[in-house]
Scaffold this motif. Structure first.
Motif, PDB file in Angstrom:
ATOM      1  N   GLY A  86       0.802  -1.214   0.000  1.00 30.99           N
ATOM      2  CA  GLY A  86       0.000   0.000   0.000  1.00 30.99           C
ATOM      3  C   GLY A  86       0.832   1.260   0.000  1.00 30.99           C
ATOM      4  N   VAL A  87       0.153   2.363  -0.291  1.00 28.63           N
ATOM      5  CA  VAL A  87       0.769   3.686  -0.238  1.00 28.63           C
ATOM      6  C   VAL A  87      -0.179   4.604   0.530  1.00 28.63           C
ATOM      7  CG1 VAL A  87       1.617   5.655  -1.567  1.00 28.63           C
ATOM      8  CG2 VAL A  87       1.827   3.345  -2.512  1.00 28.63           C
ATOM      9  N   LEU A  88       0.371   5.317   1.498  1.00 27.45           N
ATOM     10  CA  LEU A  88      -0.420   6.314   2.238  1.00 27.45           C
ATOM     11  C   LEU A  88       0.225   7.676   2.033  1.00 27.45           C
ATOM     12  CD1 LEU A  88      -1.846   6.078   5.832  1.00 27.45           C
ATOM     13  CD2 LEU A  88      -0.464   8.055   5.185  1.00 27.45           C
ATOM     14  N   LYS A  89      -0.568   8.605   1.538  1.00 29.29           N
ATOM     15  CA  LYS A  89      -0.105   9.977   1.351  1.00 29.29           C
ATOM     16  C   LYS A  89      -1.037  10.888   2.129  1.00 29.29           C
ATOM     17  CE  LYS A  89       2.052  13.450  -0.038  1.00 29.29           C
ATOM     18  NZ  LYS A  89       3.458  13.649   0.351  1.00 29.29           N
ATOM     19  N   ALA A  90      -0.482  11.669   3.033  1.00 25.60           N
ATOM     20  CA  ALA A  90      -1.298  12.652   3.756  1.00 25.60           C
ATOM     21  C   ALA A  90      -0.548  13.972   3.754  1.00 25.60           C
ATOM     22  CB  ALA A  90      -1.551  12.188   5.192  1.00 25.60           C
ATOM     23  N   SER A  91      -1.240  15.041   3.471  1.00 32.63           N
ATOM     24  CA  SER A  91      -0.583  16.338   3.451  1.00 32.63           C
ATOM     25  C   SER A  91      -1.554  17.435   3.858  1.00 32.63           C
ATOM     26  CB  SER A  91      -0.036  16.632   2.049  1.00 32.63           C
ATOM     27  OG  SER A  91       0.721  17.840   2.084  1.00 32.63           O
ATOM     28  N   GLN A  92      -1.036  18.443   4.552  1.00 32.08           N
ATOM     29  CA  GLN A  92      -1.846  19.623   4.877  1.00 32.08           C
ATOM     30  C   GLN A  92      -1.291  20.866   4.186  1.00 32.08           C
ATOM     31  OE1 GLN A  92      -1.940  18.799   9.221  1.00 32.08           O
ATOM     32  NE2 GLN A  92      -4.136  18.496   8.968  1.00 32.08           N
ATOM     33  N   VAL A  93      -0.343  20.615   3.249  1.00 29.45           N
ATOM     34  CA  VAL A  93       0.201  21.727   2.446  1.00 29.45           C
ATOM     35  C   VAL A  93      -0.039  21.468   0.961  1.00 29.45           C
ATOM     36  CG1 VAL A  93       1.905  22.422   4.167  1.00 29.45           C
ATOM     37  CG2 VAL A  93       2.548  20.735   2.435  1.00 29.45           C
ATOM     38  N   ALA A  94      -1.059  20.684   0.638  1.00 28.39           N
ATOM     39  CA  ALA A  94      -1.428  20.459  -0.762  1.00 28.39           C
ATOM     40  C   ALA A  94      -2.335  21.640  -1.148  1.00 28.39           C
ATOM     41  CB  ALA A  94      -2.154  19.131  -0.912  1.00 28.39           C
ATOM     42  N   ALA A  95      -1.705  22.740  -1.500  1.00 27.40           N
ATOM     43  CA  ALA A  95      -2.401  24.022  -1.677  1.00 27.40           C
ATOM     44  C   ALA A  95      -3.637  23.881  -2.550  1.00 27.40           C
ATOM     45  CB  ALA A  95      -1.447  25.046  -2.283  1.00 27.40           C
ATOM     46  N   GLY A  96      -4.750  24.386  -2.054  1.00 26.87           N
ATOM     47  CA  GLY A  96      -5.995  24.368  -2.823  1.00 26.87           C
ATOM     48  C   GLY A  96      -6.882  23.176  -2.517  1.00 26.87           C
ATOM     49  N   GLU A  97      -6.316  22.136  -1.893  1.00 29.49           N
ATOM     50  CA  GLU A  97      -7.137  20.959  -1.570  1.00 29.49           C
ATOM     51  C   GLU A  97      -8.011  21.266  -0.350  1.00 29.49           C
ATOM     52  OE1 GLU A  97      -7.403  18.181  -3.273  1.00 29.49           O
ATOM     53  OE2 GLU A  97      -5.755  18.521  -4.693  1.00 29.49           O
ATOM     54  N   GLU A  98      -9.209  20.673  -0.320  1.00 31.75           N
ATOM     55  CA  GLU A  98     -10.121  20.879   0.811  1.00 31.75           C
ATOM     56  C   GLU A  98     -10.005  19.724   1.808  1.00 31.75           C
ATOM     57  OE1 GLU A  98     -14.005  22.841  -0.452  1.00 31.75           O
ATOM     58  OE2 GLU A  98     -13.334  21.855  -2.290  1.00 31.75           O
ATOM     59  N   ASN A  99     -10.765  18.678   1.574  1.00 37.36           N
ATOM     60  CA  ASN A  99     -10.694  17.514   2.470  1.00 37.36           C
ATOM     61  C   ASN A  99     -10.644  16.251   1.609  1.00 37.36           C
ATOM     62  OD1 ASN A  99     -10.584  16.785   5.295  1.00 37.36           O
ATOM     63  ND2 ASN A  99     -12.536  15.778   4.979  1.00 37.36           N
ATOM     64  N   GLY A 100      -9.555  16.160   0.853  1.00 39.20           N
ATOM     65  CA  GLY A 100      -9.417  15.141  -0.198  1.00 39.20           C
ATOM     66  C   GLY A 100      -8.980  13.792   0.314  1.00 39.20           C
ATOM     67  N   LEU A 101      -9.889  13.128   0.982  1.00 45.77           N
ATOM     68  CA  LEU A 101      -9.621  11.766   1.458  1.00 45.77           C
ATOM     69  C   LEU A 101     -10.153  10.791   0.410  1.00 45.77           C
ATOM     70  CD1 LEU A 101      -8.908   9.603   3.617  1.00 45.77           C
ATOM     71  CD2 LEU A 101     -11.128  10.050   4.657  1.00 45.77           C
ATOM     72  N   LYS A 102      -9.277   9.915  -0.040  1.00 44.09           N
ATOM     73  CA  LYS A 102      -9.661   9.005  -1.119  1.00 44.09           C
ATOM     74  C   LYS A 102      -9.018   7.637  -0.892  1.00 44.09           C
ATOM     75  CE  LYS A 102      -9.047   8.953  -6.124  1.00 44.09           C
ATOM     76  NZ  LYS A 102      -8.754   9.829  -7.250  1.00 44.09           N
ATOM     77  N   LEU A 103      -9.810   6.607  -1.089  1.00 43.43           N
ATOM     78  CA  LEU A 103      -9.320   5.241  -0.864  1.00 43.43           C
ATOM     79  C   LEU A 103      -9.547   4.397  -2.111  1.00 43.43           C
ATOM     80  CD1 LEU A 103      -8.378   3.043   1.258  1.00 43.43           C
ATOM     81  CD2 LEU A 103     -10.814   2.658   1.690  1.00 43.43           C
ATOM     82  N   ARG A 104      -8.497   3.696  -2.531  1.00 49.13           N
ATOM     83  CA  ARG A 104      -8.631   2.727  -3.622  1.00 49.13           C
ATOM     84  C   ARG A 104      -8.033   1.402  -3.173  1.00 49.13           C
ATOM     85  NH1 ARG A 104      -5.799   5.985  -8.279  1.00 49.13           N
ATOM     86  NH2 ARG A 104      -4.931   6.970  -6.432  1.00 49.13           N
ATOM     87  N   ILE A 105      -8.773   0.335  -3.409  1.00 49.44           N
ATOM     88  CA  ILE A 105      -8.296  -0.996  -3.026  1.00 49.44           C
ATOM     89  C   ILE A 105      -8.498  -1.931  -4.213  1.00 49.44           C
ATOM     90  CG2 ILE A 105      -8.629  -2.939  -1.447  1.00 49.44           C
ATOM     91  CD1 ILE A 105      -9.520  -0.977   0.701  1.00 49.44           C
ATOM     92  N   HIS A 106      -7.471  -2.694  -4.539  1.00 50.14           N
ATOM     93  CA  HIS A 106      -7.556  -3.632  -5.668  1.00 50.14           C
ATOM     94  C   HIS A 106      -7.231  -5.050  -5.212  1.00 50.14           C
ATOM     95  CE1 HIS A 106      -7.094   0.248  -7.692  1.00 50.14           C
ATOM     96  NE2 HIS A 106      -7.813  -0.306  -8.648  1.00 50.14           N
ATOM     97  N   GLY A 107      -8.051  -5.990  -5.702  1.00 51.20           N
ATOM     98  CA  GLY A 107      -7.786  -7.409  -5.465  1.00 51.20           C
ATOM     99  C   GLY A 107      -7.518  -8.097  -6.788  1.00 51.20           C
ATOM    100  N   GLU A 108      -7.549  -9.422  -6.767  1.00 49.20           N
ATOM    101  CA  GLU A 108      -7.246 -10.190  -7.982  1.00 49.20           C
ATOM    102  C   GLU A 108      -8.300  -9.996  -9.068  1.00 49.20           C
ATOM    103  OE1 GLU A 108      -7.196 -13.943  -6.060  1.00 49.20           O
ATOM    104  OE2 GLU A 108      -5.005 -13.965  -5.844  1.00 49.20           O
ATOM    105  N   GLN A 109      -9.546  -9.711  -8.670  1.00 49.53           N
ATOM    106  CA  GLN A 109     -10.649  -9.642  -9.640  1.00 49.53           C
ATOM    107  C   GLN A 109     -11.041  -8.226 -10.059  1.00 49.53           C
ATOM    108  OE1 GLN A 109     -11.529 -12.519 -10.647  1.00 49.53           O
ATOM    109  NE2 GLN A 109     -10.464 -13.622  -9.016  1.00 49.53           N
ATOM    110  N   GLY A 110     -10.662  -7.250  -9.233  1.00 48.96           N
ATOM    111  CA  GLY A 110     -11.084  -5.882  -9.538  1.00 48.96           C
ATOM    112  C   GLY A 110     -10.749  -4.953  -8.390  1.00 48.96           C
ATOM    113  N   GLY A 111     -11.271  -3.716  -8.480  1.00 48.24           N
ATOM    114  CA  GLY A 111     -10.932  -2.737  -7.453  1.00 48.24           C
ATOM    115  C   GLY A 111     -12.116  -1.861  -7.096  1.00 48.24           C
ATOM    116  N   LEU A 112     -11.961  -1.106  -6.027  1.00 43.12           N
ATOM    117  CA  LEU A 112     -13.009  -0.145  -5.675  1.00 43.12           C
ATOM    118  C   LEU A 112     -12.387   1.183  -5.289  1.00 43.12           C
ATOM    119  CD1 LEU A 112     -13.017   0.065  -2.353  1.00 43.12           C
ATOM    120  CD2 LEU A 112     -14.384  -1.997  -2.518  1.00 43.12           C
ATOM    121  N   GLU A 113     -13.219   2.217  -5.386  1.00 40.93           N
ATOM    122  CA  GLU A 113     -12.749   3.569  -5.089  1.00 40.93           C
ATOM    123  C   GLU A 113     -13.835   4.335  -4.358  1.00 40.93           C
ATOM    124  OE1 GLU A 113     -11.072   5.571  -8.474  1.00 40.93           O
ATOM    125  OE2 GLU A 113     -11.695   7.536  -7.734  1.00 40.93           O
TER     126      GLU A 113
END
Ligand SMILES: NC(=O)c1ccc[n+]([C@@H]2O[C@H](COP(=O)([O-])OP(=O)(O)OC[C@H]3O[C@@H](n4cnc5c(N)ncnc54)[C@H](O)[C@@H]3O)[C@@H](O)[C@H]2O)c1
Length: 382
Positions: free
Chosen positions: A251-278
């Protein structure tokens, strides 16, 4: 039989504060809770004005947290508070939660759980010894479509999970507003009140909890980088971490409070052998599923095909957006059900808190060392 609302006392959440008001709305939403007492601020005027604005009896607007515990303990059982909401800055979570549990009250506490793993363990021990419930405000796990994602992964829809990507981008700390009188920024950038992590503790913990909760997997080691972009700041404002999960997922976790212009951009993507979700917090009523061998699917809050556990978290028919306050209210509703004794609804608590505190300590240790990977202490039971 008439069901009486449970009685809530609040510490923190005075005039000008952020999250206390959200707790009050969330607790009230389903009629499970009634705010009857508070020690909202160390400033006497703010404390009083907050209590007055909320229509509390003057004798239950207390000058301090200790006075609230003592005053409420002295009331007959049918009048005193059932639970305390701890919505103060981080350094007060553990001492206040422990004192409230020891005084016999249930606790709904803000995240991060504490300043250290040791403090979090002490809260866990106090909860166990008192037999009282402890809920932790990992708000995002209260969203209906987060539950849908979790349930579909748990029943194996995606196959074995290979990839977990979580990002939480905000821009509000891009400038040194902590030095310009912004109250929320000020304590969040002070190690004595925020803890070991800045952005890491504030929103990295949300991202981590969401990734583990939805994937059903445990991170066993991290390789991390912490950055301070705003000169003079004492705690990280930007986090990057590679995650290795038990069982082999990456996995990769990216968190930042200096991503200028972003509001509350929490996003999760998970992929398995058959497909993924977002799933993305700023579009919370949509869950996108993508498949290896068939067209993508859009699952909508209130729409067809939802799990029963998701439907139970919705309040309005499809097309009537529900969001942050409702997600928060789902946690308060589950907490109330547990206190009333018939509840089997999940809510985040001690286990989630301990995991996230161990994550903070592992990331800080790794970022400060030359080691490529640092283990996240699995704890006794996990
Ligand atoms: N779950 C979430 O999504 C979420 C979102 C925001 C904040 N939080 C958490 O909530 C907590 C509060 O954050 P905030 O942004 O509301 O902070 P804030 O600075 O806006 O509010 C803190 C409040 O606590 C009061 N306070 C401080 N010391 C006190 C004491 N000894 N007795 C009584 N009151 C006291 C302050 O006067 C203020 O009213 C933090 O732990 C933060 O991490 C969680």
């Amino acid at each position: 039989m008439v069901r009486h609302a449970l009685r809530l006392g609040m510490v923190g959440g005075g005039e000008g504060a952020f999250i206390g008001a959200v707790h009050r709305m969330a607790a009230a939403l389903d009629g499970d809770w009634r705010l009857v007492a508070g020690a909202f601020s160390t400033d006497a005027g703010r404390n009083q004005r907050t209590g007055d604005a909320l229509g509390l009896a003057p004798q239950r607007v207390y000058a301090s947290f200790d006075a609230m515990l003592a005053g409420e303990r002295a009331l007959p059982e049918g009048e005193r508070i059932d639970a305390v909401a701890v919505v103060t800055p981080n350094h007060l979570h553990a001492p206040m939660a422990i004192a409230a549990l020891e005084a016999g009250f249930h606790v709904f506490c803000e995240k991060p759980m504490a300043m250290s793993v040791a403090e979090a363990e002490a809260i866990g021990a106090a909860a166990k010894a008192s037999g009282r419930h402890f809920a932790l405000a990992f708000t995002y796990s209260g969203y209906p479509l987060v539950e849908e994602a979790r349930a579909r992964i748990a029943r194996g829809d995606l196959g074995a999970i290979r990839l977990v990507q979580v990002e939480y981008l905000q821009g509000w700390l891009s400038r040194p507003i902590d030095e310009q009188g912004n109250k929320q920024a000020e304590w969040r950038t002070d190690p004595a009140r925020a803890g070991l992590g800045g952005c890491l503790g504030d929103i990295g913990t949300h991202a981590f909890q969401l990734a583990e909760h939805v994937s059903g997997l445990r991170v066993d080691s991290v390789s991390a980088d912490l950055a301070i972009h705003v000169p003079g700041r004492r705690l990280d404002d930007d986090v990057s971490a590679l995650l290795r999960f038990a069982g082999g997922a990456r996995g990769v976790l990216k968190a930042s409070q200096v991503a200028a212009g972003e509001e509350n951009g929490l996003k999760l993507r998970i992929h398995g052998e058959q497909g993924g979700l977002e799933w993305a917090q700023m579009e919370p009523n949509t869950l996108t599923l993508r498949w290896l061998d068939r067209p993508a699917e859009i699952v909508r809050a209130g729409g067809p095909g939802l799990q029963d556990s998701t439907a139970a978290l919705l309040r309005t028919p499809s097309g009537h957006p529900e969001g942050y306050v409702e997600a928060f209210a789902n946690l308060y509703r589950a907490f109330a059900a547990a206190i009333r004794g018939g509840g089997d609804r999940w809510f985040p608590g001690v286990a989630d808190g301990l995991r996230t505190m161990r994550f903070i300590e592992a990331v800080v240790a790794n970022a400060a060392s030359d080691a490529k990977w640092t283990m996240v202490d699995p704890g006794e039971k996990e």
